[in-house]
Design an enzyme around this catalytic site. Structure first.
Site, PDB file in Angstrom:
ATOM      1  N   ASP A 112      -9.227  14.652 -12.780  1.00  0.00           N
ATOM      2  CA  ASP A 112      -9.354  15.857 -11.961  1.00  0.00           C
ATOM      3  C   ASP A 112      -8.000  16.184 -11.343  1.00  0.00           C
ATOM      4  O   ASP A 112      -7.755  15.936 -10.163  1.00  0.00           O
ATOM      5  CB  ASP A 112     -10.422  15.619 -10.883  1.00  0.00           C
TER       6      ASP A 112
ATOM      7  N   ASP B 205     -25.453  17.979 -14.039  1.00  0.00           N
ATOM      8  CA  ASP B 205     -25.062  19.389 -13.973  1.00  0.00           C
ATOM      9  C   ASP B 205     -26.274  20.218 -13.528  1.00  0.00           C
ATOM     10  O   ASP B 205     -26.925  20.894 -14.322  1.00  0.00           O
ATOM     11  CB  ASP B 205     -24.561  19.840 -15.349  1.00  0.00           C
TER      12      ASP B 205
ATOM     13  N   ASP C 239     -23.658  24.967 -15.074  1.00  0.00           N
ATOM     14  CA  ASP C 239     -22.463  25.790 -15.260  1.00  0.00           C
ATOM     15  C   ASP C 239     -21.397  25.082 -16.079  1.00  0.00           C
ATOM     16  O   ASP C 239     -20.276  25.565 -16.216  1.00  0.00           O
ATOM     17  CB  ASP C 239     -21.885  26.188 -13.902  1.00  0.00           C
TER      18      ASP C 239
ATOM     19  N   HIS D 270       7.302  -7.574   3.673  1.00  0.00           N
ATOM     20  CA  HIS D 270       5.890  -7.276   3.897  1.00  0.00           C
ATOM     21  C   HIS D 270       4.970  -8.417   3.509  1.00  0.00           C
ATOM     22  O   HIS D 270       4.129  -8.847   4.296  1.00  0.00           O
ATOM     23  CB  HIS D 270       5.474  -6.029   3.123  1.00  0.00           C
TER      24      HIS D 270
ATOM     25  N   GLU E 252     -21.251  14.354  -5.717  1.00  0.00           N
ATOM     26  CA  GLU E 252     -22.717  14.282  -5.759  1.00  0.00           C
ATOM     27  C   GLU E 252     -23.170  13.197  -6.726  1.00  0.00           C
ATOM     28  O   GLU E 252     -24.158  12.506  -6.486  1.00  0.00           O
ATOM     29  CB  GLU E 252     -23.300  15.632  -6.182  1.00  0.00           C
TER      30      GLU E 252
ATOM     31  N   HIS F 111       0.816  -1.219   0.000  1.00  0.00           N
ATOM     32  CA  HIS F 111       0.000   0.000   0.000  1.00  0.00           C
ATOM     33  C   HIS F 111       0.849   1.267   0.000  1.00  0.00           C
ATOM     34  O   HIS F 111       0.282   2.367  -0.077  1.00  0.00           O
ATOM     35  CB  HIS F 111      -0.955   0.006   1.196  1.00  0.00           C
TER      36      HIS F 111
ATOM     37  N   ASN G 284     -26.687  22.993 -11.720  1.00  0.00           N
ATOM     38  CA  ASN G 284     -26.714  24.456 -11.867  1.00  0.00           C
ATOM     39  C   ASN G 284     -26.355  24.924 -13.274  1.00  0.00           C
ATOM     40  O   ASN G 284     -26.213  26.132 -13.513  1.00  0.00           O
ATOM     41  CB  ASN G 284     -25.772  25.111 -10.856  1.00  0.00           C
TER      42      ASN G 284
ATOM     43  N   SER H  42     -10.211  19.215  -7.404  1.00  0.00           N
ATOM     44  CA  SER H  42     -11.238  20.168  -6.980  1.00  0.00           C
ATOM     45  C   SER H  42     -12.583  19.499  -6.736  1.00  0.00           C
ATOM     46  O   SER H  42     -13.465  20.083  -6.119  1.00  0.00           O
ATOM     47  CB  SER H  42     -11.403  21.251  -8.049  1.00  0.00           C
TER      48      SER H  42
ATOM     49  N   ASP I  25      -6.465  18.880 -10.400  1.00  0.00           N
ATOM     50  CA  ASP I  25      -6.364  19.800  -9.271  1.00  0.00           C
ATOM     51  C   ASP I  25      -7.150  19.318  -8.060  1.00  0.00           C
ATOM     52  O   ASP I  25      -7.203  19.988  -7.034  1.00  0.00           O
ATOM     53  CB  ASP I  25      -6.838  21.198  -9.660  1.00  0.00           C
TER      54      ASP I  25
END
Length: 742
Positions: free
Chosen positions: A674, A714, A718, A307, A725, A256, A716, A678, A676
């Site tokens: 993704d 989506d 945008d 290990h 979600e 791991h 909203n 975010s 960054d």
């Protein structure tokens, strides 16, 4: 219980009298009744304990089977990414940037220097209440860290984390692959197994056994991170003590300590949640640190500590010469481009290839299957020859499918993977891609052989039978038998092998005539009360002493019955989710196995789909409803769960089930895209996720359906999708839990 029986027997002896006493007839009858009562009580108690033991054993089997199935899924996904990265250009496209930067990061010296200097520019505000570090570290610094983490104060500031990792990296660069220790300079050495992010276990070990010091040396045998919620804190403490006591604190690498494994099992997410601004820098630096961790430790030239385990090809001399930092992930084999005819990285002077096992030739397979994902079965026919890496070869997890399909045998009636050799035509089949491209396999390079040696050390497990075979249950490394252990110990004049990698109910286990010891230090690994943790102390006599413990505020107050019930409930809950995730396949299997709907083939049908090798007949009454005649009401195994799906209208039921079943794979692919971290991706990035996802699963998802799904998520409008979600929308809910909440 024993005291009760003993008391009854004593009363019997008193009633019978002694010496000059003469028992009356009534006393004799009373005595006889007492004996019968004692026998009945003892018989009842034994039955009660037997039932408890049965429940405890199948609970353990459920936890372990589901855990290993998850590891197989991770290895499958990694194999797919590896193949795409190596061969995408050959198949008619450019290298997929969205995975190449993550799986195959280039090491730019100038960039590394820039990263090293960057942490110095990070300011620590005066309002920061946590511990402050300066280097070289002192005992006051480690005490401050322990105190802060015990009190659950604010996380160590990112500036100090980055500096600690840079200092650790510089130190590890100087370390050999195999550490040699001696007990002659100390009384005892303490050896700890997997911690898996469980900080309370580490703190309890230090409380019971003392802090690391020149008088109290430690060896931590890998798997410090993932699964638990305090992996960052564990690494900080271990690395701090490593720098403070470099000759008395030793860390082996586990399977791991791998950035690809960390994507699935939580460490990557933990780092990003705790250090949003600098999380990416920390993760990149950890890739280097993990790859520099030593691979093994030897005590007094007699005790080998690794290990996972060994194989019939493990060569300690060869391992000592490997450049371990090249293998940032054991799941990422050396680049094996199909249009490359020569081994550009072959070293002519350093070491020799490991000698072949006397038990037979160990072939290196370069054949990939394009079959769909399958699970293994314990009844699989495994090759007598070993497998150093079934993790890179998808078929290894599918060895059990020899009997599943008629098409799984070749023209000679043999399974094409039986000897893990190249197919008769010398064909390399493309995994999980609907392609007719065939490529001629090539000879394994030196780097591939090195990589396989490392994988065997990190992923293998012992077995009771002689021989060395692919570890088809985990999907990586091998199973090694007592003869393999004995051969290696004799070859290197060793006394025993200490390894970790497997959770044990008592925290440790001996096998192979006591020559192999498994030590596991994360208590309550699967569930509260599921297992103890343990550590070993070794003195100059090299006789291991075991110390057990269990971190819990509640377990001590619980009876044995309560502890088993809690663990059993958790295991059955996970198993029901597994059943629900394969609902369509199971319904089809029920029809196939029970044409006349007799209700008697539930166990066979479930095993044919899930391949978890569980005692389904024993579990049947806990998972499904039985009719008065004893037959199974098949669909009742799905009744306890339902899908929370706020976007039901836009998604077909089959797609919903697919989303739920592979939500973890989806999340891993998403995290690669993704960059960054975010939590948001564009609609186009969402489409890229699905292209990889559908290629990996070898399924067709209509582009229009993808667009409809993206638009529905989506909320909203945008142009970005909140992936958390999205995953939450396809979460299975237990009806019983829902009722309790309301």
């Amino acid at each position: 219980m024993a005291k009760v029986v003993q008391y009854i027997i004593e009363q019997h002896h008193i009633a019978m009298g002694c010496g000059t006493s003469v028992a009356t007839e009534s006393q004799a009858k009373q005595s006889e009744k007492a004996i019968k009562a004692a026998v009945l009580i003892q018989r009842w108690y034994r039955r009660y304990m037997a039932r408890i033991e049965i429940r405890r054993r199948y609970t353990w089997s459920i936890f372990q089977s589901i855990e290993y199935a998850g590891e197989q899924d991770q290895l499958q996904l990694s194999s797919f990414f590896t193949f795409m990265l190596d061969n995408f250009t050959h198949l008619g496209g450019e290298s997929p940037d969205l995975i190449s930067q993550f799986l195959d990061p280039t090491s730019d010296p100038m960039e590394e220097e820039g990263r090293a200097a960057k942490y110095e520019k990070i300011e620590v505000p005066d309002s920061y209440p946590g511990p402050h570090l300066s280097f070289p570290l002192t005992v006051a610094h480690t005490n401050a860290l322990l105190r802060a983490f015990k009190q659950q104060q604010q996380h160590l500031h990112a500036r100090y984390v980055l500096q600690l990792l840079h200092e650790t990296k510089k130190f590890l660069k100087k370390m050999p692959n195999i550490i040699h220790l001696s007990t002659s300079y100390t009384k005892e050495i303490t050896i700890c197994g997997d911690l898996h992010g469980k900080l309370d276990d580490l703190l309890l070990i230090f409380y019971k056994n003392g802090l690391p010091s020149t008088e109290n040396p430690y060896v931590f045998n890998g798997d410090f991170v993932d699964r638990g919620k305090k992996s960052v804190e564990i690494l900080i403490i271990l690395f701090a003590f490593l720098l403070l006591y470099p000759n008395d604190m030793h860390l082996n690498r586990g399977n791991h300590e791998d950035h690809i494994m960390n994507l699935r099992y939580g460490f990557t997410k933990e780092v990003m949640q705790k250090y949003r601004s600098h999380g990416r820098e920390i993760l990149l630096l950890l890739q280097d640190v993990f790859s520099l961790l030593p691979l093994a430790t030897i005590i007094d030239n007699k005790v080998l500590i690794v290990h996972g385990g060994i194989s019939d090809m493990t060569d300690l001399d060869y391992l000592a010469s490997i450049e371990r930092h090249k293998f940032k992930s054991a799941l990422r084999p050396p680049r094996m481009s199909i249009d490359s005819s020569q081994d550009k990285g072959r070293r002519k002077t350093k070491g020799q290839l490991p000698a072949q096992s006397s038990g037979g030739h160990r072939s290196i397979s370069t054949r990939y299957s394009s079959n769909h994902l399958m699970k293994p079965s314990s009844g699989a026919s495994l090759s007598p020859s070993s497998s150093s890496l079934s993790s890179s070869i998808p078929e290894s997890r599918r060895m059990s499918d020899v009997q599943e399909k008629d098409t799984s045998t070749n023209s000679n009636g043999q399974h094409p993977l039986h000897h893990r050799s190249i197919s008769p035509a010398g064909i390399l089949e493309v995994p999980f891609l609907d392609s007719d491209v065939t490529i001629t396999p090539r000879v394994p390079s030196w780097e591939e052989m090195e990589w396989k040696q490392i994988v065997d050390l990190l992923w293998s497990d012992p077995k009771n039978q002689n021989g060395c075979s692919p570890n088809s249950f985990r999907g990586g490394g091998c199973y090694f038998g007592p003869d393999v252990t004995l051969t290696l110990l004799k070859k290197y004049h060793l006394k025993m092998l200490i390894r970790s990698h497997e959770c044990k109910q008592e925290g440790y286990e001996l096998c192979h005539d006591g020559q192999v010891i498994t030590i596991f230090s994360a208590s309550n690994y699967y569930e509260e009360g599921s297992n103890r943790g343990a550590y070993i102390k070794l003195g100059p006599d090299l006789v291991p002493r075991f110390f057990q413990y269990q971190v819990s505020k509640f377990t001590r107050r619980m009876t044995l019955q309560q502890r088993v019930s809690v663990a059993e409930g958790s295991a059955l809950k996970s198993l029901r989710e597994k059943l629900y995730a394969h609902r369509s396949e199971l319904i089809a299997a029920f029809k196939q196995y029970d044409t006349y709907n007799t209700g008697n083939d539930w166990a066979s049908a479930v095993e044919s789909v899930l391949r978890l090798d569980l005692p389904w007949r024993t579990l049947r009454s806990r998972l499904v409803r039985l009719a008065p005649d004893g037959s199974v009401e098949y669909l009742s195994c799905f009744e306890d769960l339902h899908m929370e799906q706020p976007i039901k209208e836009q998604v077909t039921p089959s797609l919903v089930e697919t989303l739920y079943r592979y939500r973890t794979d989806l999340e891993i692919i998403f995290n690669m895209i993704d960059k960054d971290h975010s939590g948001l991706i564009s609609i186009e990035e969402f489409r890229q996720t699905w292209r990889l996802f559908s290629s990996h699963l070898h399924i067709h998802v209509d582009n229009a359906a993808i667009d409809d799904l993206a638009r529905s998520i989506d909320f909203n409008k945008d142009g970005s999708i909140d992936f958390n979600e999205f995953l939450e929308a396809f979460r299975v809910v237990h009806k019983l839990d829902s009722k309790e909440k309301h």
